[in-house]
Design an enzyme around this catalytic site. Structure first.
Site, PDB file in Angstrom:
ATOM      1  N   GLU A  39       0.831  -1.202   0.000  1.00 14.52           N
ATOM      2  CA  GLU A  39       0.000   0.000   0.000  1.00 14.52           C
ATOM      3  C   GLU A  39       0.862   1.248   0.000  1.00 14.52           C
ATOM      4  OE1 GLU A  39      -3.770  -1.804   2.567  1.00 14.52           O
ATOM      5  OE2 GLU A  39      -2.004  -1.016   3.593  1.00 14.52           O
ATOM      6  N   GLY A  67     -12.013  -5.697   3.729  1.00 12.09           N
ATOM      7  CA  GLY A  67     -13.048  -6.614   3.290  1.00 12.09           C
ATOM      8  C   GLY A  67     -14.383  -5.902   3.268  1.00 12.09           C
ATOM      9  N   MET A 113      -8.161  -3.756   9.814  1.00  9.82           N
ATOM     10  CA  MET A 113      -7.371  -4.045  11.006  1.00  9.82           C
ATOM     11  C   MET A 113      -6.726  -2.804  11.629  1.00  9.82           C
ATOM     12  SD  MET A 113      -5.566  -7.637   9.784  1.00  9.82           S
ATOM     13  CE  MET A 113      -4.898  -7.998  11.417  1.00  9.82           C
ATOM     14  N   GLU A 114      -7.049  -1.601  11.102  1.00  9.60           N
ATOM     15  CA  GLU A 114      -6.370  -0.404  11.605  1.00  9.60           C
ATOM     16  C   GLU A 114      -7.262   0.821  11.840  1.00  9.60           C
ATOM     17  OE1 GLU A 114      -3.806  -3.137   9.651  1.00  9.60           O
ATOM     18  OE2 GLU A 114      -5.171  -1.819   8.545  1.00  9.60           O
ATOM     19  N   ASP A 170     -11.868  -7.559  -1.172  1.00  8.87           N
ATOM     20  CA  ASP A 170     -12.551  -8.855  -1.230  1.00  8.87           C
ATOM     21  C   ASP A 170     -13.877  -8.751  -0.493  1.00  8.87           C
ATOM     22  OD1 ASP A 170     -11.644 -10.523   1.674  1.00  8.87           O
ATOM     23  OD2 ASP A 170     -10.715  -8.637   1.138  1.00  8.87           O
TER      24      ASP A 170
END
Length: 212
Positions: free
Chosen positions: A12, A60, A155-156, A179
């Site tokens: 990223e 996601g 996750m962040e 996804d």
């Protein structure tokens, strides 16, 4: 306006550094997960004093209207893996750190500017954060059972939102859907995303920053 962008992973970072190569936007990598995200956000605040911070990267997706390569902009954020219990405070909600808001709101000005993108692939909604990579339908179903309205899972973002809330720095999360776990069984969409469409997706982040 000094803009800081925080990403989690090298791939990223590399792609967004190329996207912003000719600008004064600062792009930094924090590492994966909530602790790394909070540390990275606080470091950026202490060292660079940005006027606003954007969490960018992949996530996601959830919902019938969400497709791979769509972008979700956070109207609000919370944790999907935090529960402080009701023994002390019966008002604390699932996903809330006791003593902090149940959900961290996206900055109103940044949200209003995101509407100017005018693209059908940009969605505003709840982003939930936790310390696991959602690689199965079972994990995603467990998250969505608590947060059926969530548009994205990462996750962040909520950890950066918490840090910015405490430090009073405007914040928004701008996540590209890599996804759709409830439509995928082995994370193949995630890997295909990096092989084929990630470069194009991050141009939307550039277009958003140019509006500020």
């Amino acid at each position: 306006m000094k803009i800081g962008i925080i990403v989690a992973m090298d791939k990223e970072l590399q792609q967004l550094q190329q996207v912003f190569a000719d600008s004064d936007v600062r792009v930094e990598k924090c590492g994966i997960g909530k602790v790394n995200a909070a540390l990275g956000a606080q470091r950026m605040i202490n060292e660079w004093h940005p006027d606003a911070i954007i969490s960018s990267g992949c996530a996601g997706g959830n919902g019938n209207d969400i497709e791979v390569q769509d972008v979700v902009v956070s109207t609000e954020l919370c944790y999907h893996d935090v529960y402080c219990g009701a023994a002390i405070d019966h008002g604390t909600q699932y996903g809330q750190v006791q003593g902090l808001p149940a959900r961290f709101p996206g900055d109103p000005y940044l949200l209003s500017k995101s509407l100017e993108l005018g693209a059908n692939c940009v969605h505003q909604g709840l982003i939930v954060t936790g310390d696991w990579f959602v690689d199965s339908k079972e994990k995603m179903r467990d998250i969505i059972a608590h947060f059926p309205e969530a548009k994205a899972v990462d996750m962040e973002s909520a950890a950066i939102a918490q840090t910015c809330y405490i430090s009073k720095v405007p914040f928004i999360s701008f996540r590209v859907i890599s996804d759709i776990p409830l439509r995928d069984t082995d994370a193949s969409q995630y890997h295909d995303f990096w092989n084929n469409v990630a470069d194009r997706s991050f141009q939307t982040t550039r277009a958003f920053v140019e509006l500020l």
